[in-house]
Design an enzyme around this catalytic site. Structure first.
Site, PDB file in Angstrom:
ATOM      1  CG  MET A   1      -1.976  -0.485   0.990  1.00 39.15           C
ATOM      2  SD  MET A   1      -3.786  -0.539   2.076  1.00 39.15           S
ATOM      3  CE  MET A   1      -3.057  -0.345   4.003  1.00 39.15           C
TER       4      MET A   1
ATOM      5  CG  LEU B   1       7.325   1.292  -0.650  1.00 39.41           C
ATOM      6  CD1 LEU B   1       8.125   0.876  -2.116  1.00 39.41           C
ATOM      7  CD2 LEU B   1       6.150   0.235  -0.185  1.00 39.41           C
TER       8      LEU B   1
ATOM      9  CG  HIS C   1       6.542  -2.252   2.564  1.00 43.27           C
ATOM     10  ND1 HIS C   1       6.998  -1.463   3.283  1.00 43.27           N
ATOM     11  CD2 HIS C   1       5.713  -2.505   1.801  1.00 43.27           C
ATOM     12  CE1 HIS C   1       5.470  -0.511   3.372  1.00 43.27           C
ATOM     13  NE2 HIS C   1       4.815  -1.731   3.378  1.00 43.27           N
TER      14      HIS C   1
ATOM     15  N   GLY D   1       5.050 -10.143   3.400  1.00 41.93           N
ATOM     16  CA  GLY D   1       5.486 -10.041   5.097  1.00 41.93           C
ATOM     17  C   GLY D   1       5.651 -10.742   6.464  1.00 41.93           C
ATOM     18  CD  GLU D   2       7.258 -14.721   8.577  1.00 44.35           C
ATOM     19  OE1 GLU D   2       7.559 -15.564   9.661  1.00 44.35           O
ATOM     20  OE2 GLU D   2       7.762 -16.620   8.311  1.00 44.35           O
TER      21      GLU D   2
ATOM     22  CG  LEU E   1      14.119  -6.047   8.530  1.00 42.39           C
ATOM     23  CD1 LEU E   1      14.746  -7.378   7.846  1.00 42.39           C
ATOM     24  CD2 LEU E   1      13.993  -4.524   7.114  1.00 42.39           C
TER      25      LEU E   1
ATOM     26  CG  MET F   1      11.204  -1.315  10.467  1.00 40.53           C
ATOM     27  SD  MET F   1      12.553  -1.285   8.899  1.00 40.53           S
ATOM     28  CE  MET F   1      14.145  -1.398   9.456  1.00 40.53           C
ATOM     29  CB  SER F   2       4.455  -0.173  11.185  1.00 40.06           C
ATOM     30  OG  SER F   2       2.903  -0.494  10.744  1.00 40.06           O
TER      31      SER F   2
END
EC number: 6.3.2.1
Length: 284
Positions: free
Chosen positions: A34, A37, A41, A151-152, A180, A188-189
């Site tokens: 989305m 990044l 990502h 991503g997990e 990550l 990370m988000s």
């Protein structure tokens, strides 16, 4: 110097480029995003380039996966920065459609996945996973990559995608990539940017809560005892609310109590208006 990523905005242009690569015998990886990044990502893109000859990223802020009181309007949109980041990561193609391209007038189909989408984020965000499943189904069929990477960090989302890809015979390998993290452990988000400095200082307590539950499970404790203690700890640390902290079977996402098989510990909690999610695996 990296080559600038090529940007296309129509399904026809996406298919034309992927088709040209196919004619050359090249394999293709897809990374749906989305936008907004971050390094997490880009780690998906880099993993895609290890598994395939060409990498495609999509950037589409999908309105159907946001609820009526969620952050669709303020979700960060920064295409120029995203394109530059993708270029530096070696991505070959950016698919950046608008809403009309993805959901033309008269669009009337929804992909919904029962079971793995129930509970956890599915209980707190009704309709969310139907929105995710519908848009990812479209992206997989539009691009038909050899592999698609997710991503997990969004572990339940990954389980939903694996399930519908298998159930609908979509011939794409679904690859999960480990989360990550920042230096203090925070996952990370894109939504981390919403936090104030004070909230950001509290945020790492979420991963600490998860690792505490993992330690307890390894010591023989039960999820029913560990999870309520973790919720109390997060509220004491300064979180405004906790949507859930649960222990689930790593494969099926069925509820689990003791460490007798691979498990996943999943949580969602709120700091002000920012909703943070995270999860870790634990093995017997």
């Amino acid at each position: 110097m990296s080559t600038a990523v090529h940007i296309v905005r129509s399904v026809a242009a996406l298919r034309a480029q992927v088709g040209a690569w196919r004619d050359e015998g090249l394999s293709v990886a897809l990374v749906p995003t989305m936008g907004a990044l971050h390094a997490g990502h880009l780690s998906l893109v880099k993993r895609g380039l290890e598994l395939a000859d060409r990498a495609v990223a999509s950037v589409f802020v999908n309105p159907t996966q946001f609820g009526p009181n969620e952050d669709f309007a303020r979700y960060p949109r920064q295409e120029e920065l995203d394109a530059a980041a993708l270029s530096s990561a070696g991505c070959h193609l950016l698919f950046a459609p608008d809403v009309a391209e993805m959901y033309p007038e008269g669009f009337a189909t929804t992909v919904s996945v029962s079971g793995v989408s129930d509970g956890l984020c599915g209980a707190v965000r009704p309709g969310h996973f139907a929105g995710v499943a519908t848009v990812v189904t479209k992206l997989l069929l539009q691009c038909l990559p050899d592999v698609a990477l997710f991503g997990e960090k969004d572990y339940q989302q990954l389980a939903v995608i694996r399930r519908f890809a298998r159930d609908l015979d979509i011939p794409v390998r679904i690859e999960g990539v480990p989360t990550l993290r920042e230096d203090d452990g925070l996952a990370m988000s894109s939504r981390n940017a919403y936090m104030t400095p004070e909230q950001r200082a509290i945020a790492p307590w979420l991963i600490r809560a998860l690792t505490g539950i993992a330690d307890g499970l390894r010591a023989g404790a039960k999820a029913a005892d560990l999870c309520p203690m973790a919720v109390s700890g997060l509220l004491k640390a300064g979180f405004d609310s906790v949507d859930y902290i649960e222990v689930r079977d790593a494969a099926s996402l069925a509820p689990a109590e003791i460490l007798d098989r691979p498990l996943r510990i999943l949580a969602a909690a709120r700091l002000g208006k920012t909703r943070l999610i995270d999860n870790i695996g634990v093995e017997p």
